[in-house]
Design a protein around this motif. Structure first.
Motif, PDB file in Angstrom:
ATOM      1  N   VAL A  20     112.588 -12.909  32.680  1.00 32.08           N
ATOM      2  CA  VAL A  20     111.271 -12.725  33.277  1.00 32.08           C
ATOM      3  C   VAL A  20     110.197 -12.775  32.199  1.00 32.08           C
ATOM      4  O   VAL A  20     110.347 -12.174  31.132  1.00 32.08           O
ATOM      5  N   ASN A  21     109.119 -13.493  32.490  1.00 32.56           N
ATOM      6  CA  ASN A  21     107.937 -13.492  31.637  1.00 32.56           C
ATOM      7  C   ASN A  21     106.909 -12.561  32.265  1.00 32.56           C
ATOM      8  O   ASN A  21     106.473 -12.783  33.404  1.00 32.56           O
ATOM      9  N   LEU A  22     106.532 -11.499  31.559  1.00 33.19           N
ATOM     10  CA  LEU A  22     105.426 -10.654  31.977  1.00 33.19           C
ATOM     11  C   LEU A  22     104.151 -11.176  31.323  1.00 33.19           C
ATOM     12  O   LEU A  22     104.147 -11.503  30.137  1.00 33.19           O
ATOM     13  N   ALA A  23     103.076 -11.253  32.089  1.00 35.01           N
ATOM     14  CA  ALA A  23     101.813 -11.767  31.570  1.00 35.01           C
ATOM     15  C   ALA A  23     100.694 -10.791  31.853  1.00 35.01           C
ATOM     16  O   ALA A  23     100.623 -10.177  32.925  1.00 35.01           O
ATOM     17  N   GLY A  46     108.962 -13.661  41.672  1.00 34.24           N
ATOM     18  CA  GLY A  46     107.997 -12.635  41.309  1.00 34.24           C
ATOM     19  C   GLY A  46     107.073 -12.396  42.489  1.00 34.24           C
ATOM     20  O   GLY A  46     106.489 -13.341  43.029  1.00 34.24           O
ATOM     21  N   ALA A  47     106.954 -11.150  42.927  1.00 37.42           N
ATOM     22  CA  ALA A  47     106.072 -10.809  44.044  1.00 37.42           C
ATOM     23  C   ALA A  47     105.416  -9.467  43.758  1.00 37.42           C
ATOM     24  O   ALA A  47     106.083  -8.538  43.275  1.00 37.42           O
ATOM     25  N   ASP A  48     104.122  -9.385  44.041  1.00 38.75           N
ATOM     26  CA  ASP A  48     103.363  -8.168  43.726  1.00 38.75           C
ATOM     27  C   ASP A  48     103.604  -7.735  42.277  1.00 38.75           C
ATOM     28  O   ASP A  48     103.691  -6.532  41.977  1.00 38.75           O
ATOM     29  N   VAL A  76     104.951  -9.861  36.535  1.00 37.34           N
ATOM     30  CA  VAL A  76     105.885 -10.981  36.509  1.00 37.34           C
ATOM     31  C   VAL A  76     105.144 -12.280  36.820  1.00 37.34           C
ATOM     32  O   VAL A  76     104.550 -12.434  37.889  1.00 37.34           O
ATOM     33  N   SER A  77     105.199 -13.232  35.867  1.00 34.37           N
ATOM     34  CA  SER A  77     104.521 -14.515  36.054  1.00 34.37           C
ATOM     35  C   SER A  77     105.477 -15.696  36.037  1.00 34.37           C
ATOM     36  O   SER A  77     105.089 -16.812  36.366  1.00 34.37           O
TER      37      SER A  77
END
Length: 336
Positions: free
Chosen positions: A240-243, A181-183, A228-229
């Motif tokens: 992917v976990n979005l936070a 995960g980046a930016d 993306v965390s």
């Protein structure tokens, strides 16, 4: 075949025999035999939570001295079998050796560094295998950094992200492709090892955005954005976990077939038109597995047939959800 042992500080011992399955994680791990998942419990220092993936039975394991009250900030699996955690100002491992062996302190954290998460490169192709990666900050400095401990290194090196910042530590596919995960989006890339004789090594990251997954907006409350965390890689999909502030989501993204950043592949970034085509393909196949409150503990395991099993935790209730790749999501642990 090698036998993996996970000895929870003299409290619990269990073993399994891995064949070809793999297991990857963020704040949790799934054992390679897909028997159970291990979570870092919310708000409980010095404890690991074992969840049986067949029955949903939960067993809490208290760590012994000197970590009986220590906060565990990250857990990951290791390439040779075993696991590593960050706790008590150090990285600890359970090697793939005798069942009677206690956890081993691998390395103290650098002075003033607080680690939020841990990862390990488990496959060849996109970085030195066995490299431990830590994500955190120094003191009161708000800028997050990524530190790497390569095999045989005497000290941690900094991973350099040019004109971008990491938001989720790497995970790898079976063939060594690395996703991060980046930016706040999903990227593919690699981490190059330090040059020989470098007294103050810095490991550069090379990569590009694979899918623009962040939900970004702005309003008076500034409450609707997620990024993306956590990244957990299965057989053909990246989970992917979005936070966000009070929101969370779990996504499945199909991996683009053409690798960019393996050791034996072309190293050039995609040009504009190809970059858009790659991102369009990734977005068109995104599956939303969950959309609701914040989550953590995302982990995926893959069986010998290439089928993924995914778990995650809904943090507000403590509910733990299990989903097979081709099945419906089901509540494994009801929570509160």
């Amino acid at each position: 075949m090698k036998k993996f042992s996970f000895y929870a500080f003299i409290v619990i011992v269990f073993s399994f025999i891995p064949a070809s399955p793999l297991a990857h994680a963020g704040q949790a791990i799934i054992l390679p035999d897909l028997s159970s998942a291990w979570f870092i419990p919310l708000g409980e220092g010095g404890t690991l939570q074992q969840v049986d993936l067949d029955t949903g039975t939960v067993t809490m394991h208290k760590l012994a001295s000197p970590l009986q009250n220590a906060e565990i900030s990250g857990i990951c699996d290791l390439p040779e079998g075993g696991a590593a955690i960050v706790a008590g100002g150090a990285v600890w491992t359970w090697p793939n050796t005798a069942l009677s062996e206690k956890p081993v302190k691998l390395k103290n954290l650098p002075e003033g560094f607080s680690a939020w998460d841990i990862s390990c490169l488990t496959s060849t192709g996109s970085g030195p295998v066995g490299t431990i990666l830590l994500y955190g900050t120094y003191g009161d400095d708000p800028e997050s950094v990524v530190l790497a401990l390569t095999p045989g290194a005497k000290k941690f090196a900094k991973v350099f992200f040019r004109r971008t910042s990491l938001t989720a530590l790497p995970d790898q596919s079976r063939d060594g492709r690395m996703f991060v995960g980046a930016d706040s989006d999903l990227w593919e890339g690699r981490i190059d090892g330090p040059e020989a004789g470098d007294d103050d090594p810095m490991l550069p990251f090379t990569g590009c955005r694979l899918a623009p997954l962040a939900m970004a907006n702005s309003d008076e409350g500034n409450s609707g954005s997620m990024g993306v965390s956590c990244v957990a890689v299965g057989h053909r999909k990246v989970y992917v976990n979005l936070a966000g502030r009070h929101m969370g989501a779990i996504l499945a993204v199909t991996i683009h077939q053409k690798p960019r950043y393996l050791d034996n592949s072309e190293s050039e970034h995609p040009e504009l038109a190809e970059a858009y085509a790659i991102q369009r393909e990734a977005l068109s196949g995104v599956e939303i597995l969950y959309d609701g409150s914040p989550c953590s503990g995302l982990a995926v395991g893959t069986d010998a047939d290439g089928k993924d099993v995914i778990v995650w935790r809904e943090d507000e209730s403590g509910k733990i959800v299990l989903k097979s790749e081709q099945g419906e999501a089901k509540v494994l642990v009801p929570g509160e």
